[in-house]
Write a protein that holds these residues in place. Sequence first.
Motif, PDB file in Angstrom:
ATOM      1  N   ASP A 181    -126.482 -35.781-100.498  1.00  0.00           N
ATOM      2  CA  ASP A 181    -125.575 -35.494 -99.379  1.00  0.00           C
ATOM      3  C   ASP A 181    -124.411 -34.574 -99.748  1.00  0.00           C
ATOM      4  O   ASP A 181    -123.544 -34.320 -98.916  1.00  0.00           O
ATOM      5  CB  ASP A 181    -125.019 -36.803 -98.793  1.00  0.00           C
ATOM      6  N   LEU A 182    -124.385 -34.140-100.999  1.00  0.00           N
ATOM      7  CA  LEU A 182    -123.286 -33.256-101.412  1.00  0.00           C
ATOM      8  C   LEU A 182    -123.847 -31.990-102.057  1.00  0.00           C
ATOM      9  O   LEU A 182    -124.895 -32.022-102.702  1.00  0.00           O
ATOM     10  CB  LEU A 182    -122.381 -33.966-102.424  1.00  0.00           C
ATOM     11  N   VAL A 183    -123.120 -30.906-101.883  1.00  0.00           N
ATOM     12  CA  VAL A 183    -123.584 -29.663-102.506  1.00  0.00           C
ATOM     13  C   VAL A 183    -123.087 -29.597-103.950  1.00  0.00           C
ATOM     14  O   VAL A 183    -122.193 -30.340-104.351  1.00  0.00           O
ATOM     15  CB  VAL A 183    -123.081 -28.415-101.732  1.00  0.00           C
ATOM     16  N   ALA A 184    -123.689 -28.694-104.719  1.00  0.00           N
ATOM     17  CA  ALA A 184    -123.274 -28.516-106.120  1.00  0.00           C
ATOM     18  C   ALA A 184    -121.826 -28.019-106.163  1.00  0.00           C
ATOM     19  O   ALA A 184    -121.323 -27.427-105.203  1.00  0.00           O
ATOM     20  CB  ALA A 184    -124.189 -27.510-106.797  1.00  0.00           C
ATOM     21  N   ILE A 185    -121.161 -28.287-107.272  1.00  0.00           N
ATOM     22  CA  ILE A 185    -119.765 -27.847-107.424  1.00  0.00           C
ATOM     23  C   ILE A 185    -119.763 -26.591-108.284  1.00  0.00           C
ATOM     24  O   ILE A 185    -120.034 -26.647-109.486  1.00  0.00           O
ATOM     25  CB  ILE A 185    -118.912 -28.947-108.099  1.00  0.00           C
ATOM     26  N   LYS A 186    -119.495 -25.456-107.672  1.00  0.00           N
ATOM     27  CA  LYS A 186    -119.493 -24.193-108.418  1.00  0.00           C
ATOM     28  C   LYS A 186    -118.060 -23.685-108.491  1.00  0.00           C
ATOM     29  O   LYS A 186    -117.409 -23.502-107.461  1.00  0.00           O
ATOM     30  CB  LYS A 186    -120.352 -23.141-107.702  1.00  0.00           C
ATOM     31  N   LEU A 187    -117.599 -23.477-109.703  1.00  0.00           N
ATOM     32  CA  LEU A 187    -116.220 -23.020-109.887  1.00  0.00           C
ATOM     33  C   LEU A 187    -116.209 -21.601-110.443  1.00  0.00           C
ATOM     34  O   LEU A 187    -116.974 -21.283-111.350  1.00  0.00           O
ATOM     35  CB  LEU A 187    -115.473 -23.949-110.845  1.00  0.00           C
ATOM     36  N   SER A 188    -115.329 -20.775-109.925  1.00  0.00           N
ATOM     37  CA  SER A 188    -115.222 -19.415-110.466  1.00  0.00           C
ATOM     38  C   SER A 188    -114.265 -19.419-111.648  1.00  0.00           C
ATOM     39  O   SER A 188    -113.415 -20.301-111.783  1.00  0.00           O
ATOM     40  CB  SER A 188    -114.711 -18.452-109.389  1.00  0.00           C
ATOM     41  N   GLU A 189    -114.425 -18.419-112.493  1.00  0.00           N
ATOM     42  CA  GLU A 189    -113.530 -18.255-113.645  1.00  0.00           C
ATOM     43  C   GLU A 189    -112.083 -18.144-113.159  1.00  0.00           C
ATOM     44  O   GLU A 189    -111.159 -18.695-113.758  1.00  0.00           O
ATOM     45  CB  GLU A 189    -113.941 -16.985-114.415  1.00  0.00           C
ATOM     46  N   GLU A 190    -111.942 -17.444-112.069  1.00  0.00           N
ATOM     47  CA  GLU A 190    -110.601 -17.230-111.505  1.00  0.00           C
ATOM     48  C   GLU A 190    -109.952 -18.551-111.061  1.00  0.00           C
ATOM     49  O   GLU A 190    -108.768 -18.801-111.303  1.00  0.00           O
ATOM     50  CB  GLU A 190    -110.739 -16.284-110.302  1.00  0.00           C
ATOM     51  N   VAL A 200    -110.112 -30.926-113.182  1.00  0.00           N
ATOM     52  CA  VAL A 200    -110.091 -29.705-114.003  1.00  0.00           C
ATOM     53  C   VAL A 200    -108.783 -29.633-114.784  1.00  0.00           C
ATOM     54  O   VAL A 200    -108.750 -29.311-115.973  1.00  0.00           O
ATOM     55  CB  VAL A 200    -110.283 -28.442-113.119  1.00  0.00           C
ATOM     56  N   LYS A 201    -107.681 -29.994-114.117  1.00  0.00           N
ATOM     57  CA  LYS A 201    -106.383 -30.032-114.800  1.00  0.00           C
ATOM     58  C   LYS A 201    -106.439 -30.955-116.016  1.00  0.00           C
ATOM     59  O   LYS A 201    -105.986 -30.611-117.098  1.00  0.00           O
ATOM     60  CB  LYS A 201    -105.316 -30.603-113.854  1.00  0.00           C
ATOM     61  N   ALA A 202    -107.000 -32.154-115.786  1.00  0.00           N
ATOM     62  CA  ALA A 202    -107.091 -33.128-116.879  1.00  0.00           C
ATOM     63  C   ALA A 202    -107.946 -32.567-118.010  1.00  0.00           C
ATOM     64  O   ALA A 202    -107.631 -32.733-119.188  1.00  0.00           O
ATOM     65  CB  ALA A 202    -107.662 -34.442-116.370  1.00  0.00           C
ATOM     66  N   GLY A 203    -109.025 -31.872-117.641  1.00  0.00           N
ATOM     67  CA  GLY A 203    -109.898 -31.280-118.653  1.00  0.00           C
ATOM     68  C   GLY A 203    -109.175 -30.215-119.456  1.00  0.00           C
ATOM     69  O   GLY A 203    -109.269 -30.177-120.688  1.00  0.00           O
ATOM     70  N   LEU A 204    -108.445 -29.360-118.775  1.00  0.00           N
ATOM     71  CA  LEU A 204    -107.727 -28.294-119.480  1.00  0.00           C
ATOM     72  C   LEU A 204    -106.645 -28.874-120.399  1.00  0.00           C
ATOM     73  O   LEU A 204    -106.448 -28.407-121.519  1.00  0.00           O
ATOM     74  CB  LEU A 204    -107.091 -27.322-118.475  1.00  0.00           C
ATOM     75  N   ALA A 205    -105.973 -29.919-119.927  1.00  0.00           N
ATOM     76  CA  ALA A 205    -104.893 -30.513-120.726  1.00  0.00           C
ATOM     77  C   ALA A 205    -105.429 -31.288-121.925  1.00  0.00           C
ATOM     78  O   ALA A 205    -104.664 -31.647-122.815  1.00  0.00           O
ATOM     79  CB  ALA A 205    -104.039 -31.423-119.849  1.00  0.00           C
ATOM     80  N   THR A 206    -106.751 -31.556-121.946  1.00  0.00           N
ATOM     81  CA  THR A 206    -107.327 -32.257-123.087  1.00  0.00           C
ATOM     82  C   THR A 206    -108.328 -31.352-123.816  1.00  0.00           C
ATOM     83  O   THR A 206    -109.256 -31.826-124.464  1.00  0.00           O
ATOM     84  CB  THR A 206    -108.038 -33.562-122.644  1.00  0.00           C
ATOM     85  N   ASN A 207    -108.115 -30.058-123.696  1.00  0.00           N
ATOM     86  CA  ASN A 207    -108.876 -29.058-124.452  1.00  0.00           C
ATOM     87  C   ASN A 207    -110.382 -29.070-124.189  1.00  0.00           C
ATOM     88  O   ASN A 207    -111.187 -28.781-125.087  1.00  0.00           O
ATOM     89  CB  ASN A 207    -108.637 -29.241-125.961  1.00  0.00           C
ATOM     90  N   CYS A 208    -110.757 -29.425-122.978  1.00  0.00           N
ATOM     91  CA  CYS A 208    -112.187 -29.466-122.644  1.00  0.00           C
ATOM     92  C   CYS A 208    -112.690 -28.102-122.169  1.00  0.00           C
ATOM     93  O   CYS A 208    -111.924 -27.265-121.704  1.00  0.00           O
ATOM     94  CB  CYS A 208    -112.440 -30.468-121.519  1.00  0.00           C
ATOM     95  N   LYS A 209    -113.998 -27.958-122.267  1.00  0.00           N
ATOM     96  CA  LYS A 209    -114.630 -26.829-121.598  1.00  0.00           C
ATOM     97  C   LYS A 209    -114.884 -27.251-120.154  1.00  0.00           C
ATOM     98  O   LYS A 209    -115.383 -28.348-119.913  1.00  0.00           O
ATOM     99  CB  LYS A 209    -115.957 -26.492-122.266  1.00  0.00           C
ATOM    100  N   ILE A 210    -114.544 -26.358-119.221  1.00  0.00           N
ATOM    101  CA  ILE A 210    -114.727 -26.697-117.818  1.00  0.00           C
ATOM    102  C   ILE A 210    -116.057 -26.112-117.362  1.00  0.00           C
ATOM    103  O   ILE A 210    -116.323 -24.922-117.559  1.00  0.00           O
ATOM    104  CB  ILE A 210    -113.588 -26.108-116.953  1.00  0.00           C
ATOM    105  N   SER A 211    -116.869 -26.972-116.776  1.00  0.00           N
ATOM    106  CA  SER A 211    -118.173 -26.513-116.347  1.00  0.00           C
ATOM    107  C   SER A 211    -118.057 -25.730-115.036  1.00  0.00           C
ATOM    108  O   SER A 211    -117.436 -26.190-114.083  1.00  0.00           O
ATOM    109  CB  SER A 211    -119.088 -27.721-116.145  1.00  0.00           C
TER     110      SER A 211
END
Length: 478
Positions: A279-288, A63-74
């Motif tokens: 074997d893995l659950v979905a990755i849900k991120l909050s705005e916070e 997420v850090k890498a995404g923010l530093a490269t102006n990406c939208k974070i899913s």
Amino acid sequence: MAREDYEAVMGLEVHSELSTKTKIFCSCPTKFGAEPNTQTCPICMAMPGTLPVLNEKVVEYAVKAGLATNCKISRDSKNDRKNYFYPDLPKSYQISQYDKPLCEKGYIEIEVNGNKKKIGITRIHIEEDAGKLNHDELGGGSLVDLNRAGVPLIEIVSEPDLRSTEEVEAYLKKLKSILEYIEVSDCKMQEGSFRADVNVSVRKKGDTKLGTRTEMKNMNSFRSITRGIEYEIERQIDVLENGGTVEQETLRWDDVSGRTFSMRDKEDAQDYRYFPEPDLVAIKLSEEYIQNIKNTLPELPESRKKRYLEEYKLSEKDAKIITSSKYLSDLFEGAIKVCKNPKAVNNLIISDISRILHETEIEPIEIPFDSNQLGKLVILLDKGTISSSIGKKVLEELFENPRDPEEIIQEKGWIQISDEGQIRQIVQKILEKNPQSVADYKSGKDRALGFLVGQAMKETKGKANPQLLNKMFLEEMK
Ligand code: ADP
Ligand code: MG
Ligand code: ZN
């Protein structure tokens, strides 16, 4: 058609190993260089019945890498299985991300010859690295080392926006420096923690449709990337000029022969039979959560560069070189704190340190001395304790065997001779030995003075204070 009528198009897939302490789905360490298979467990060795657990740090770093490269974070993302067989992949599939990557639609800005350009980032996703095959030349077989299996990676996929090798290099350097600044990867290219798959195609200038691409896998030096691209551009133009068509394929660049070899036909997504990792659950991120990570982002190279222009009055060019690497930039700032002389530190970094890095082919992160030692060297130069030529030797010593510069000059006897009596003696000795130069000087040949000073420097192994030498030669020859 002439070669100039073609345009090259490049798009890169960069794999960067994240510097988390532990692997992506187990708690094995990720440290590079350990004995083969000592950093493994049933999970990363793919024993039946084991289950992966996602390392939270991996998500945070991506997420850090995404923010530093102006990406939208899913906010809603997941892992997928990418199925393929290779002996370094014991599960026979890699856990990656397919249709819901963590980050999408970003860009980074590059500058080539004064022209700024935005290069689109299609996506950044997380995945696991594979193990490593060591081809045993004596036994004739191959041995697998699974230490790297499960080391976390981010894959950063660019849009096909790059048009020249210069742009590719600028893009990679910028991306590398961003990842270093945000401290998510050490980006050591020779250790493979920053490597690129390079896609190349050519088309007629003015065409809107892209040509067929080839992909060179796992390139890990700027030099081979540039050479590989140049080779592919030429090769593809030749194919087209001879009436052929470029095959979409995966290539291996060979540095020794300077050419590419076909590895296999290009796989399509369907060849990988992607499906959601059960074997893995979905990755849900909050705005916070995303906002919190945003708040921890450090100063990025662009803004450091601006600050150096204003605060330290560096030239644009120097500021760009220093901020291109976080380590260089930290070294610069740390040394200034010690010696309070930004200009002098700047000069040492741009001239001597850069030269040594280049000659020894080491990267800034591998510089063995610290900013304190560099700052102390500048103080010794400023005080006139050592001359600038001795300064260069001390710097070389710092690269060889880093320790306190004061200690180095004591031990080597490199302290500058600034004692007037001693210098006068040396000057007289040189004058006696070189009557012809004295005569030359007196008949108006100013160059003779330089020669005499040079002789005195040689005599003292570079230790004489040059200003004093000059002054005394002039006095003695009056
Ligand atoms: P894959 O994983 O199958 O290689 P991706 O779509 O993930 O496919 O990556 C494709 C990469 O190739 C991207 O970086 C993209 O910009 C680049 N690319 C796609 N088409 C072309 C082309 N015609 N010429 C050059 N690069 C291309
Ligand atoms: Mg690819
Ligand atoms: Zn493990």
